[in-house]
Design a protein around this motif. Structure first.
Motif, PDB file in Angstrom:
ATOM      1  N   ASP A  38       0.799  -1.222   0.000  1.00  9.06           N
ATOM      2  CA  ASP A  38       0.000   0.000   0.000  1.00  9.06           C
ATOM      3  C   ASP A  38       0.837   1.279   0.000  1.00  9.06           C
ATOM      4  O   ASP A  38       0.297   2.373   0.031  1.00  9.06           O
ATOM      5  N   ASN A  39       2.159   1.144  -0.077  1.00 12.15           N
ATOM      6  CA  ASN A  39       3.037   2.307  -0.090  1.00 12.15           C
ATOM      7  C   ASN A  39       3.858   2.281  -1.375  1.00 12.15           C
ATOM      8  O   ASN A  39       4.592   1.319  -1.637  1.00 12.15           O
ATOM      9  N   LEU A  40       3.727   3.333  -2.172  1.00 11.70           N
ATOM     10  CA  LEU A  40       4.439   3.385  -3.455  1.00 11.70           C
ATOM     11  C   LEU A  40       5.951   3.360  -3.304  1.00 11.70           C
ATOM     12  O   LEU A  40       6.657   2.876  -4.186  1.00 11.70           O
ATOM     13  N   ASP A  41       6.465   3.871  -2.194  1.00 12.65           N
ATOM     14  CA  ASP A  41       7.913   4.007  -2.056  1.00 12.65           C
ATOM     15  C   ASP A  41       8.537   3.043  -1.047  1.00 12.65           C
ATOM     16  O   ASP A  41       9.721   3.166  -0.733  1.00 12.65           O
ATOM     17  N   ALA A  42       7.754   2.089  -0.561  1.00 13.40           N
ATOM     18  CA  ALA A  42       8.318   1.074   0.331  1.00 13.40           C
ATOM     19  C   ALA A  42       9.206   0.133  -0.489  1.00 13.40           C
ATOM     20  O   ALA A  42       8.912  -0.154  -1.652  1.00 13.40           O
ATOM     21  N   PRO A  43      10.292  -0.355   0.087  1.00 10.82           N
ATOM     22  CA  PRO A  43      11.187  -1.237  -0.671  1.00 10.82           C
ATOM     23  C   PRO A  43      10.506  -2.563  -1.029  1.00 10.82           C
ATOM     24  O   PRO A  43       9.745  -3.113  -0.238  1.00 10.82           O
ATOM     25  N   LEU A  44      10.787  -3.021  -2.237  1.00 11.00           N
ATOM     26  CA  LEU A  44      10.272  -4.317  -2.706  1.00 11.00           C
ATOM     27  C   LEU A  44      11.439  -5.278  -2.859  1.00 11.00           C
ATOM     28  O   LEU A  44      12.540  -4.867  -3.201  1.00 11.00           O
ATOM     29  N   ALA A  45      11.171  -6.541  -2.659  1.00 11.16           N
ATOM     30  CA  ALA A  45      12.194  -7.571  -2.872  1.00 11.16           C
ATOM     31  C   ALA A  45      11.580  -8.646  -3.759  1.00 11.16           C
ATOM     32  O   ALA A  45      11.297  -9.751  -3.308  1.00 11.16           O
ATOM     33  N   LEU A  46      11.356  -8.312  -5.021  1.00  7.33           N
ATOM     34  CA  LEU A  46      10.772  -9.281  -5.950  1.00  7.33           C
ATOM     35  C   LEU A  46      11.804 -10.326  -6.319  1.00  7.33           C
ATOM     36  O   LEU A  46      12.989 -10.020  -6.490  1.00  7.33           O
ATOM     37  N   GLN A  47      11.321 -11.551  -6.460  1.00  8.18           N
ATOM     38  CA  GLN A  47      12.181 -12.654  -6.864  1.00  8.18           C
ATOM     39  C   GLN A  47      11.588 -13.322  -8.090  1.00  8.18           C
ATOM     40  O   GLN A  47      10.409 -13.153  -8.401  1.00  8.18           O
ATOM     41  N   GLU A  48      12.401 -14.085  -8.772  1.00  7.32           N
ATOM     42  CA  GLU A  48      11.965 -14.819  -9.957  1.00  7.32           C
ATOM     43  C   GLU A  48      10.743 -15.673  -9.621  1.00  7.32           C
ATOM     44  O   GLU A  48      10.716 -16.393  -8.634  1.00  7.32           O
ATOM     45  N   GLY A  49       9.690 -15.544 -10.436  1.00  6.41           N
ATOM     46  CA  GLY A  49       8.494 -16.354 -10.269  1.00  6.41           C
ATOM     47  C   GLY A  49       7.468 -15.834  -9.288  1.00  6.41           C
ATOM     48  O   GLY A  49       6.460 -16.489  -9.042  1.00  6.41           O
ATOM     49  N   ASP A  50       7.708 -14.668  -8.703  1.00  5.78           N
ATOM     50  CA  ASP A  50       6.741 -14.107  -7.750  1.00  5.78           C
ATOM     51  C   ASP A  50       5.402 -13.823  -8.429  1.00  5.78           C
ATOM     52  O   ASP A  50       5.340 -13.524  -9.615  1.00  5.78           O
ATOM     53  N   GLU A  51       4.339 -13.905  -7.639  1.00  2.62           N
ATOM     54  CA  GLU A  51       2.981 -13.629  -8.106  1.00  2.62           C
ATOM     55  C   GLU A  51       2.600 -12.206  -7.722  1.00  2.62           C
ATOM     56  O   GLU A  51       2.690 -11.824  -6.555  1.00  2.62           O
ATOM     57  N   ILE A  52       2.149 -11.427  -8.703  1.00  2.71           N
ATOM     58  CA  ILE A  52       1.698 -10.060  -8.472  1.00  2.71           C
ATOM     59  C   ILE A  52       0.257  -9.975  -8.930  1.00  2.71           C
ATOM     60  O   ILE A  52      -0.066 -10.403 -10.041  1.00  2.71           O
ATOM     61  N   ALA A  53      -0.618  -9.440  -8.098  1.00  3.29           N
ATOM     62  CA  ALA A  53      -2.032  -9.301  -8.459  1.00  3.29           C
ATOM     63  C   ALA A  53      -2.418  -7.827  -8.433  1.00  3.29           C
ATOM     64  O   ALA A  53      -2.115  -7.114  -7.477  1.00  3.29           O
ATOM     65  N   PHE A  54      -3.067  -7.399  -9.507  1.00  6.07           N
ATOM     66  CA  PHE A  54      -3.637  -6.055  -9.590  1.00  6.07           C
ATOM     67  C   PHE A  54      -5.143  -6.211  -9.535  1.00  6.07           C
ATOM     68  O   PHE A  54      -5.732  -6.867 -10.383  1.00  6.07           O
TER      69      PHE A  54
END
Length: 140
Positions: free
Chosen positions: A113-129
């Motif tokens: 819910d925070n645009l500027d919070a750090p993300l740690a995406l990894q290969e194969g992660d699931e993202i839902a919009f």
């Protein structure tokens, strides 16, 4: 390059299944803001490239009509507006829509819910919009 899976759902749509797409990110985004900008930029480039493709003969097969009729709209897929989309304007619109609560983003079942919070995406992660549909009409 980072391969993730994006699921898009619009609440209120008649279609009751989610579309899961494999998506190649140009680089691992450090924030949700950079993820949204990357996805929007890729979609704008694809949209602008599609505008230059002109079929020699436009026609629909019976299978095309049946497939399109499930979504409620049958058409030739022609783009009648010749104006190219602007990447920066589209990204700004998407970020504003997120800030206004028009859609939510979930990564591995956790809402971001925070645009500027750090993300740690990894290969194969699931993202839902999840896009919220505004109701039209008047109150009785």
């Amino acid at each position: 390059m980072l391969k993730v899976y994006i699921t898009v759902k619009s609440l209120g749509k008649k279609k009751n299944h989610l579309d899961r797409l494999a998506w190649q990110l140009s680089e691992a985004p450090s924030t949700l803001r950079s993820l949204i900008i990357d996805i929007v930029a890729t979609n704008v480039r694809l949209f602008n490239a599609r505008q230059t493709e002109v079929p020699l003969v436009s026609f629909l097969t019976k299978a095309d009509i049946e497939l399109q009729s499930t979504s409620g709209k049958v058409g030739f897929g022609m783009l009648y507006n010749e104006k190219k989309a602007d990447e920066e304007e589209a990204a700004a619109t998407a970020l504003l829509a997120f800030e206004d609560g028009l859609f939510r983003v979930f990564i591995k079942d956790n809402e971001i819910d925070n645009l500027d919070a750090p993300l740690a995406l990894q290969e194969g992660d699931e993202i839902a919009f999840i896009r919220f549909t505004m109701l039209a009409g008047r109150m009785w």
